[in-house]
Design a protein around this motif. Structure first.
Motif, PDB file in Angstrom:
ATOM      1  N   VAL A 162     -32.705 -17.556 -17.575  1.00 28.53           N
ATOM      2  CA  VAL A 162     -33.416 -17.592 -16.285  1.00 28.53           C
ATOM      3  C   VAL A 162     -34.864 -17.126 -16.414  1.00 28.53           C
ATOM      4  O   VAL A 162     -35.747 -17.609 -15.694  1.00 28.53           O
ATOM      5  CB  VAL A 162     -32.653 -16.812 -15.199  1.00 28.53           C
ATOM      6  N   GLU A 163     -35.152 -16.208 -17.349  1.00 21.15           N
ATOM      7  CA  GLU A 163     -36.550 -15.775 -17.522  1.00 21.15           C
ATOM      8  C   GLU A 163     -37.416 -16.945 -17.988  1.00 21.15           C
ATOM      9  O   GLU A 163     -38.538 -17.130 -17.498  1.00 21.15           O
ATOM     10  CB  GLU A 163     -36.618 -14.614 -18.514  1.00 21.15           C
ATOM     11  N   LYS A 193     -26.657  -8.716 -14.121  1.00 19.38           N
ATOM     12  CA  LYS A 193     -27.587  -9.007 -15.211  1.00 19.38           C
ATOM     13  C   LYS A 193     -28.563 -10.111 -14.822  1.00 19.38           C
ATOM     14  O   LYS A 193     -29.761 -10.043 -15.121  1.00 19.38           O
ATOM     15  CB  LYS A 193     -26.802  -9.403 -16.466  1.00 19.38           C
ATOM     16  N   PHE A 194     -28.060 -11.141 -14.141  1.00 15.62           N
ATOM     17  CA  PHE A 194     -28.912 -12.245 -13.692  1.00 15.62           C
ATOM     18  C   PHE A 194     -30.006 -11.732 -12.762  1.00 15.62           C
ATOM     19  O   PHE A 194     -31.196 -12.050 -12.924  1.00 15.62           O
ATOM     20  CB  PHE A 194     -28.054 -13.289 -12.976  1.00 15.62           C
ATOM     21  N   ILE A 195     -29.613 -10.917 -11.783  1.00 12.53           N
ATOM     22  CA  ILE A 195     -30.578 -10.392 -10.813  1.00 12.53           C
ATOM     23  C   ILE A 195     -31.593  -9.489 -11.504  1.00 12.53           C
ATOM     24  O   ILE A 195     -32.806  -9.556 -11.226  1.00 12.53           O
ATOM     25  CB  ILE A 195     -29.840  -9.665  -9.672  1.00 12.53           C
ATOM     26  N   GLU A 196     -31.137  -8.666 -12.435  1.00 13.88           N
ATOM     27  CA  GLU A 196     -32.069  -7.799 -13.173  1.00 13.88           C
ATOM     28  C   GLU A 196     -33.086  -8.606 -13.956  1.00 13.88           C
ATOM     29  O   GLU A 196     -34.272  -8.265 -14.004  1.00 13.88           O
ATOM     30  CB  GLU A 196     -31.280  -6.887 -14.120  1.00 13.88           C
ATOM     31  N   LYS A 197     -32.635  -9.689 -14.575  1.00 11.40           N
ATOM     32  CA  LYS A 197     -33.553 -10.533 -15.357  1.00 11.40           C
ATOM     33  C   LYS A 197     -34.622 -11.151 -14.458  1.00 11.40           C
ATOM     34  O   LYS A 197     -35.811 -11.187 -14.800  1.00 11.40           O
ATOM     35  CB  LYS A 197     -32.776 -11.647 -16.058  1.00 11.40           C
ATOM     36  N   ARG A 199     -35.638 -10.130 -11.463  1.00 15.63           N
ATOM     37  CA  ARG A 199     -36.492  -9.135 -10.807  1.00 15.63           C
ATOM     38  C   ARG A 199     -37.222  -8.239 -11.813  1.00 15.63           C
ATOM     39  O   ARG A 199     -37.948  -7.332 -11.426  1.00 15.63           O
ATOM     40  CB  ARG A 199     -35.652  -8.309  -9.834  1.00 15.63           C
ATOM     41  N   GLY A 200     -36.962  -8.497 -13.098  1.00 16.88           N
ATOM     42  CA  GLY A 200     -37.690  -7.745 -14.118  1.00 16.88           C
ATOM     43  C   GLY A 200     -37.253  -6.316 -14.234  1.00 16.88           C
ATOM     44  O   GLY A 200     -37.980  -5.460 -14.767  1.00 16.88           O
ATOM     45  N   SER A 201     -36.047  -6.018 -13.748  1.00 16.46           N
ATOM     46  CA  SER A 201     -35.539  -4.659 -13.842  1.00 16.46           C
ATOM     47  C   SER A 201     -34.503  -4.620 -14.950  1.00 16.46           C
ATOM     48  O   SER A 201     -33.465  -5.257 -14.860  1.00 16.46           O
ATOM     49  CB  SER A 201     -34.901  -4.236 -12.519  1.00 16.46           C
TER      50      SER A 201
END
Length: 204
Positions: A162-163, A193-197, A199-201
């Motif tokens: 996703v990034e 993990k998807f959301i962290e990727k 949102r850059g967190s």
């Protein structure tokens, strides 16, 4: 900031996951699909959904009367169309509308120009399938469509890619379903993990 849609919620556990992880949108599929749910079941799930998360109804070639009825019953924020709906079919609906386009090559983008909708969802062209293929199209296709249209990117997304997808396509929203599932069910850790990727967190 790229927004996030987790699509194909079917269980109370799914609602608990998204209430904790706070994506921007969630999707309920009212079309024939392994993730299809009835409006009655969707209403029960939505009753438990965090009010800050927007609700998207996914349809394939519905009658507009049916789409309106389900939108009203489920208090949907967005109607997302994945079929052969014509531009005139989806004008004047009482909700924000998104239209899906199956991208095969550069020429595929020309189809978007005929539609005046709130969001343009780019999915992968797979013959005989309307979406939910789990496959990504070539994100290197040169296009400036995101300059004047709200673009929702779908098709084959996961935390692993996703990034790259956000960097290359610069979508306004990323839309994931099978990429955050294990054995056909939504997986809390994969959604996290998807959301962290996105949102850059990368905090644990």
């Amino acid at each position: 900031m790229t927004r996030i849609k987790i699509c194909g919620l079917t269980r109370e556990e799914d609602i608990a996951y998204v209430n904790e992880l706070k994506p921007d949108y969630v999707g309920f599929v009212f079309a024939t699909s392994k993730r299809q749910i009835t409006p009655k079941k969707a209403i029960k799930l939505i009753e438990k959904l965090d009010r800050r998360i927007k609700k998207v109804g996914v349809f394939v070639n519905p009658s507009m009367e049916e789409a309106r009825r389900i939108a009203e019953a489920c208090d949907l924020d967005v109607l997302q169309f994945h079929g052969e709906e014509k531009p005139e079919d989806i004008i004047g609906l009482p909700r924000e509308t998104w239209k899906s386009f199956r991208i095969k090559n550069q020429e595929s983008f020309q189809e978007l120009e005929a539609y005046s909708v709130g969001g343009y969802l780019l999915d992968t062209y797979v013959k005989g399938q309307q979406g939910g293929t789990g496959k990504a199209f070539d994100w290197n296709i040169d296009s400036d469509i995101n300059k004047n249209k709200m673009i929702i990117l779908a098709g084959g997304l996961s935390s692993e890619n996703v990034e790259e997808a956000v960097e290359k396509m610069k979508p306004h929203v990323v839309d994931v379903s099978s990429g955050v599932e294990t054995d056909g069910c939504k997986d809390f850790e994969k959604i996290k993990k998807f959301i962290e990727k996105v949102r850059g967190s990368h905090d644990s």
